[in-house]
Design a protein around this motif. Sequence first.
Motif, mmCIF file in Angstrom:
data_model
loop_
_atom_site.group_PDB
_atom_site.id
_atom_site.type_symbol
_atom_site.label_atom_id
_atom_site.label_comp_id
_atom_site.label_asym_id
_atom_site.label_seq_id
_atom_site.Cartn_x
_atom_site.Cartn_y
_atom_site.Cartn_z
ATOM 1 N N ASN A 1 0.800 -1.220 0.000
ATOM 2 C CA ASN A 1 0.000 0.000 0.000
ATOM 3 C C ASN A 1 0.837 1.276 0.000
ATOM 4 N N GLY B 1 -4.735 -4.184 -0.928
ATOM 5 C CA GLY B 1 -4.881 -2.813 -1.417
ATOM 6 C C GLY B 1 -5.304 -2.769 -2.866
ATOM 7 N N GLN C 1 1.166 5.308 -4.019
ATOM 8 C CA GLN C 1 -0.206 4.875 -4.342
ATOM 9 C C GLN C 1 -0.632 5.143 -5.793
#
Length: 302
Positions: free
Chosen positions: A74, A140, A79
């Motif tokens: 994550n 994620g 991201q």
Amino acid sequence: MRRALTIALLLAAFSGWSQSGINRFLTPSDSLNKPRRLGVFIAEGALAGGALLALHQSWYSDYDQTDFHTVNDNADWLQMDKAGHVFSSYHLGRFGKEVLQWSGASRTQQLIYGPGAGFLFLSAVELMDGFSSGWGFSGGDMAANFGGTALYMGQELLWKEQRIVPKFSFHTTEYASARPNVLGENLPEQILKDYNGQTYWLSVNVHSFFKGSKVPKWLNVAVGYGAEGMVTGQDVLVNTIFLPESQRVRQFYFSLDADLTKIETKSHVLKTLFSVFNTIKIPAPTFEFRDDGVVKFRYLHF
């Protein structure tokens, strides 16, 4: 990155298939056309199966199979990869729904089997990751996949239209040359792999929220997210070995855009083209806000 390549191939296949016929062929059926619906299911199954097989041969065959395991990625790439998962799952669901609409399938079938098929395909890729020693199942990634699918289906259920559309843009960067085997050796590879040059947008149609206004139906405002200074996933020390002066920063954008699907035309060829290219943010004046405090105005940013 391998998932991005797979999604790109699937979307290209969908778009190529959608654009291959004449205007009459592209006109959606006003009632269920069983041969069309069967063709959609067969084509989607063949494309998904072929993509998974190619993915297995290209990415997983060099690694041993293991017991199912997970990874927590994550924090990787600031991201940006998660934003890519949202974008991919949204548009796989959108294209899936639109080809079922073309076949004359019921709205319920469109919403279940269209976005559902895209989400199941991406879930299969994540499961393959979980059994590979070189990768691992990412919660994620799954959450991002679900988020993109939910963004599409939620708007269909709430508004029966798409008012907020994820879009993509790209510019080349200096970082790819620092680690071309990871970030891409040429432009097509860099578009898929170089997170430093990618920007993911949420493009909001203004008229959809103000139906009685004189705002042009095609006018959108867009907020974007990007990042740069990355040649590794998250290890800053390793990052500086490849590019000593690099600094990892997040970038936030505000810009204008256009919803191509709101351009009125009777041509279903053009409607198909507009639908395909509505995945891409158009160049426009843009404000950039960086988390290191720098603010920039770009007269034309892509």
